[in-house]
Enzyme design. Structure first.
Site, PDB file in Angstrom:
ATOM      1  N   LYS A  55     -13.370   7.092   5.632  1.00  0.00           N
ATOM      2  CA  LYS A  55     -14.111   8.092   4.390  1.00  0.00           C
ATOM      3  C   LYS A  55     -15.912   7.398   4.190  1.00  0.00           C
ATOM      4  O   LYS A  55     -16.695   8.523   3.566  1.00  0.00           O
ATOM      5  CB  LYS A  55     -12.747   7.093   3.305  1.00  0.00           C
ATOM      6  CG  LYS A  55     -11.973   7.871   2.590  1.00  0.00           C
ATOM      7  CD  LYS A  55     -10.914   7.520   1.737  1.00  0.00           C
ATOM      8  CE  LYS A  55      -9.804   8.604   2.240  1.00  0.00           C
ATOM      9  NZ  LYS A  55      -8.121   8.559   1.174  1.00  0.00           N
ATOM     10  N   GLN A  99      -6.102   3.250  -1.200  1.00  0.00           N
ATOM     11  CA  GLN A  99      -5.383   3.728  -0.563  1.00  0.00           C
ATOM     12  C   GLN A  99      -4.003   3.394  -0.142  1.00  0.00           C
ATOM     13  O   GLN A  99      -3.800   1.935  -0.185  1.00  0.00           O
ATOM     14  CB  GLN A  99      -5.719   2.897   1.505  1.00  0.00           C
ATOM     15  CG  GLN A  99      -5.826   3.436   2.723  1.00  0.00           C
ATOM     16  CD  GLN A  99      -6.366   5.959   2.029  1.00  0.00           C
ATOM     17  OE1 GLN A  99      -6.996   5.981   1.493  1.00  0.00           O
ATOM     18  NE2 GLN A  99      -5.417   6.136   2.382  1.00  0.00           N
ATOM     19  N   ASP A 122      -9.743   9.921  -6.455  1.00  0.00           N
ATOM     20  CA  ASP A 122      -7.792  10.363  -6.118  1.00  0.00           C
ATOM     21  C   ASP A 122      -6.869  11.939  -6.383  1.00  0.00           C
ATOM     22  O   ASP A 122      -7.119  12.446  -6.825  1.00  0.00           O
ATOM     23  CB  ASP A 122      -7.551   9.645  -5.086  1.00  0.00           C
ATOM     24  CG  ASP A 122      -7.139   9.548  -4.143  1.00  0.00           C
ATOM     25  OD1 ASP A 122      -7.590   9.870  -3.002  1.00  0.00           O
ATOM     26  OD2 ASP A 122      -7.085   8.679  -4.172  1.00  0.00           O
TER      27      ASP A 122
HETATM   28  N1  GUN Z   1      -2.896   8.203   2.235  1.00  0.00           N
HETATM   29  C1  GUN Z   1      -2.762   9.629   2.049  1.00  0.00           C
HETATM   30  N2  GUN Z   1      -3.285   9.986   1.611  1.00  0.00           N
HETATM   31  C2  GUN Z   1      -4.067   9.320   0.924  1.00  0.00           C
HETATM   32  C3  GUN Z   1      -4.900   9.816  -0.423  1.00  0.00           C
HETATM   33  O1  GUN Z   1      -5.435  11.156  -0.185  1.00  0.00           O
HETATM   34  N3  GUN Z   1      -5.440   8.772  -0.809  1.00  0.00           N
HETATM   35  C4  GUN Z   1      -5.098   7.550  -0.840  1.00  0.00           C
HETATM   36  N4  GUN Z   1      -5.637   6.642  -2.170  1.00  0.00           N
HETATM   37  N5  GUN Z   1      -3.928   7.505   0.175  1.00  0.00           N
HETATM   38  C5  GUN Z   1      -3.801   8.216   1.068  1.00  0.00           C
END
Ligand code: GUN
Length: 291
Positions: A55, A99, A122
């Site tokens: 990211k 996350q 998200d």
């Molecule tokens: N863990 C796995 N996929 C995601 C996601 O799309 N967002 C977040 N915050 N954690 C994750």
């Protein structure tokens, strides 16, 4: 030679990244700061470390600012909530993610719901989930948004088609089912899940089959209609004798299913690259909305 059957998520994601980079450059040309995405990372989960690093890299690639707030595996829930409170109120942060998964002693729901919905890139807060359900503007969750873009940019007709979604997770199956059935998108959606009896009877009816069930190569050729469009959200590492020691497969038996369909996403290189791009899209939206 390009294979028109393959929905090339990597290529589509690169195209969208270029579009976002141009918009970021335009903001900077107009004297604004670049959009700033933050990530909260609690603990040392291997996959999470990789996701957060990807990211950050993607942010830099389109000219955005990224920062990571790292907390120890042993951080208390209060420490996590304090970090979120800080980010909620810091005008320099346009959007942030927490996350997942987090260590077991932390209540994920409580943490996620403490995120300011205007910074929830998200799309996990109740407010954004509710707005999505109503078809109102909001931050859409990354993978479902990525799937919608893949279908749109591959000129797959959706209105009036029968879409079968396999999997009902909160971050993929459920939201994508809702989004596809909204007015204006107009698909007829059937949602299947782990308790669905005779899964093949349903999947064989799909004009578009979206699989997010988390079972390696579960969808076989005899479960797919001739000429269908198949979107495979699964990603699994399968150990083998190769130099790398593993290979990657999806939820669909790609080699056999490929022969039957009109379009299909590969794994890797299909849905995966789109999810990070969706996050960048939401961060740009947040910067425009919140300033
Ligand atoms: N863990 C796995 N996929 C995601 C996601 O799309 N967002 C977040 N915050 N954690 C994750």
């Amino acid at each position: 030679m390009t294979d028109n059957k393959i929905i090339d998520g990597k290529l589509i994601a690169e195209t969208i990244k270029k579009e976002i980079a141009a918009k970021v450059a335009d903001m900077i040309d107009h004297g604004q700061d670049a959009p700033h995405l933050a990530a909260v990372l609690v603990g040392e989960d291997g996959a999470s470390l990789t996701y957060v690093a990807s990211k950050e890299k993607a942010c830099h690639c389109v000219g955005m600012i990224s920062s990571v707030y790292r907390l120890s595996e042993k951080a208390s829930e209060e420490e996590v909530l304090n970090t979120i409170n800080f980010l909620n109120n810091d005008p320099e942060i346009d959007g942030f993610i927490v996350q997942l998964p987090m260590p077991k002693h932390i209540n994920e729901t409580k943490v996620i719901q403490s995120i300011n919905s205007n910074k929830d890139v998200d799309g996990f807060t109740l407010s954004n989930i509710g707005l999505m359900q109503l078809g109102e503007p909001c931050f859409l969750p990354a993978t479902p948004y990525g799937i919608m873009e893949l279908l749109k940019r591959s000129n797959v007709e959706i209105a009036g088609k029968h879409i079968v979604v396999v999997g009902r997770s909160n971050i993929v199956g459920t939201p994508v089912s809702v989004m596809l059935s909204r007015k204006g998108i107009d698909a007829t959606v059937t949602m299947c899940h782990s308790k669905t009896e005779n899964l093949g009877e349903f999947t064989r009816q799909a004009d578009i089959l979206i699989v997010a069930m988390g079972q390696p190569e579960h969808i076989k050729a005899d479960m797919v209609k001739e000429g269908a469009v198949v979107i495979d959200v699964g990603i699994h590492r399968i150990k083998d004798d190769s130099e790398k020691g593993y290979h990657i497969v999806g939820d669909v038996d790609y080699k056999e299913v490929y022969k039957k369909v009109s379009k299909i996403t590969p794994v890797p290189g299909g849905v995966g690259p789109m999810t990070i791009v969706s996050l960048l899209h939401n961060t740009l939206l947040a910067a425009k909305k919140n300033r």
